[in-house]
Write a protein that holds these residues in place. Structure first.
Motif, PDB file in Angstrom:
ATOM      1  N   VAL A 186       0.844  -1.204   0.000  1.00 38.35           N
ATOM      2  CA  VAL A 186       0.000   0.000   0.000  1.00 38.35           C
ATOM      3  C   VAL A 186       0.873   1.244   0.000  1.00 38.35           C
ATOM      4  O   VAL A 186       0.639   2.187  -0.765  1.00 38.35           O
ATOM      5  N   LYS A 187       1.893   1.246   0.830  1.00 38.50           N
ATOM      6  CA  LYS A 187       2.796   2.400   0.904  1.00 38.50           C
ATOM      7  C   LYS A 187       3.474   2.635  -0.450  1.00 38.50           C
ATOM      8  O   LYS A 187       3.587   3.772  -0.912  1.00 38.50           O
ATOM      9  N   GLU A 188       3.919   1.556  -1.095  1.00 38.06           N
ATOM     10  CA  GLU A 188       4.549   1.685  -2.415  1.00 38.06           C
ATOM     11  C   GLU A 188       3.563   2.264  -3.432  1.00 38.06           C
ATOM     12  O   GLU A 188       3.927   3.126  -4.232  1.00 38.06           O
ATOM     13  N   LYS A 189       2.313   1.778  -3.407  1.00 37.49           N
ATOM     14  CA  LYS A 189       1.310   2.264  -4.357  1.00 37.49           C
ATOM     15  C   LYS A 189       0.961   3.719  -4.084  1.00 37.49           C
ATOM     16  O   LYS A 189       0.761   4.502  -5.014  1.00 37.49           O
ATOM     17  N   GLN A 190       0.903   4.109  -2.816  1.00 36.97           N
ATOM     18  CA  GLN A 190       0.642   5.507  -2.497  1.00 36.97           C
ATOM     19  C   GLN A 190       1.745   6.396  -3.055  1.00 36.97           C
ATOM     20  O   GLN A 190       1.468   7.481  -3.568  1.00 36.97           O
ATOM     21  N   GLN A 191       2.990   5.933  -2.980  1.00 36.54           N
ATOM     22  CA  GLN A 191       4.090   6.718  -3.535  1.00 36.54           C
ATOM     23  C   GLN A 191       3.952   6.840  -5.046  1.00 36.54           C
ATOM     24  O   GLN A 191       4.188   7.903  -5.617  1.00 36.54           O
ATOM     25  N   ILE A 192       3.557   5.757  -5.710  1.00 36.12           N
ATOM     26  CA  ILE A 192       3.308   5.806  -7.159  1.00 36.12           C
ATOM     27  C   ILE A 192       2.235   6.844  -7.458  1.00 36.12           C
ATOM     28  O   ILE A 192       2.371   7.662  -8.375  1.00 36.12           O
ATOM     29  N   ASN A 193       1.163   6.837  -6.679  1.00 34.75           N
ATOM     30  CA  ASN A 193       0.075   7.790  -6.916  1.00 34.75           C
ATOM     31  C   ASN A 193       0.504   9.223  -6.652  1.00 34.75           C
ATOM     32  O   ASN A 193       0.119  10.136  -7.394  1.00 34.75           O
ATOM     33  N   ARG A 234       2.356  10.312  -9.599  1.00 30.01           N
ATOM     34  CA  ARG A 234       1.435  10.630 -10.694  1.00 30.01           C
ATOM     35  C   ARG A 234       0.839  12.016 -10.513  1.00 30.01           C
ATOM     36  O   ARG A 234       0.696  12.768 -11.475  1.00 30.01           O
ATOM     37  N   ILE A 235       0.474  12.359  -9.288  1.00 29.90           N
ATOM     38  CA  ILE A 235      -0.081  13.686  -9.020  1.00 29.90           C
ATOM     39  C   ILE A 235       0.956  14.751  -9.331  1.00 29.90           C
ATOM     40  O   ILE A 235       0.660  15.762  -9.972  1.00 29.90           O
ATOM     41  N   LYS A 236       2.188  14.514  -8.888  1.00 31.04           N
ATOM     42  CA  LYS A 236       3.261  15.482  -9.137  1.00 31.04           C
ATOM     43  C   LYS A 236       3.526  15.659 -10.626  1.00 31.04           C
ATOM     44  O   LYS A 236       3.967  16.709 -11.067  1.00 31.04           O
ATOM     45  N   ASN A 237       3.274  14.612 -11.405  1.00 32.92           N
ATOM     46  CA  ASN A 237       3.503  14.659 -12.854  1.00 32.92           C
ATOM     47  C   ASN A 237       2.216  14.928 -13.621  1.00 32.92           C
ATOM     48  O   ASN A 237       2.093  14.554 -14.781  1.00 32.92           O
ATOM     49  N   ASN A 238       1.260  15.563 -12.961  1.00 35.88           N
ATOM     50  CA  ASN A 238      -0.016  15.922 -13.578  1.00 35.88           C
ATOM     51  C   ASN A 238      -0.802  14.723 -14.074  1.00 35.88           C
ATOM     52  O   ASN A 238      -1.650  14.854 -14.942  1.00 35.88           O
ATOM     53  N   TYR A 239      -0.521  13.579 -13.576  1.00 33.23           N
ATOM     54  CA  TYR A 239      -1.209  12.313 -13.848  1.00 33.23           C
ATOM     55  C   TYR A 239      -1.340  11.998 -15.336  1.00 33.23           C
ATOM     56  O   TYR A 239      -1.453  10.864 -15.729  1.00 33.23           O
ATOM     57  N   GLY A 240      -1.381  13.009 -16.183  1.00 41.73           N
ATOM     58  CA  GLY A 240      -1.506  12.760 -17.615  1.00 41.73           C
ATOM     59  C   GLY A 240      -0.283  12.071 -18.180  1.00 41.73           C
ATOM     60  O   GLY A 240      -0.365  11.288 -19.121  1.00 41.73           O
TER      61      GLY A 240
END
Length: 135
Positions: free
Chosen positions: A109-116, A119-125
């Motif tokens: 979960v912690k790893e996936k939260q970091q991925i997310n 993604r937010i920092k990179n504008n998710y697009g």
């Protein structure tokens, strides 16, 4: 002092989670379900748990007006919580049949939260590459 309170709460939550997992294992054994099955038997049991959890989520959907075009504001909080409880129990069953420990779950979960967060920092697009992209 605040740190000690937070740590105590975290320890209590872990103990509660461990206790729920052990209790669920005992329940499954009482049902005659082998929580530690391997091979085809494991796959069949896991499939059933996934279908059951999905069905419980659909039951939760029937507990409130979820359609975007609906003008109703119906929401049965108690019913939604009951269905989420049921989903959680099937989730515990899936942890048991796959051999996932609470520690492994929280690490993932912690790893996936970091991925997310990435993604937010990179504008998710912009796609952030990770192991999930390879599957």
């Amino acid at each position: 002092m605040v740190y000690n309170i937070i740590m105590k709460n975290m320890i209590n939550m872990k103990n509660e989670f461990d206790s729920a997992l052990k209790a669920q294992e005992q329940l499954q054994l009482a049902y005659g379900i082998n929580c530690h099955a391997k091979g085809k038997e494991r796959n069949e049991v896991l499939k059933d748990y996934i279908f059951c959890a999905t069905d419980e989520l659909h039951e939760a959907l029937r507990s409130f007006a979820w359609r975007s075009w609906s003008t109703k504001e119906d929401y049965n909080s108690d019913r939604v919580k009951e269905e989420l409880r049921d989903v959680f129990q099937f989730f515990l069953n899936m942890m048991l049949i796959t051999g996932m420990t609470p520690e492994e779950l929280f690490k993932l979960v912690k790893e996936k939260q970091q991925i997310n967060w990435n993604r937010i920092k990179n504008n998710y697009g912009e796609r952030v590459e990770n192991q999930e992209d390879e599957q």
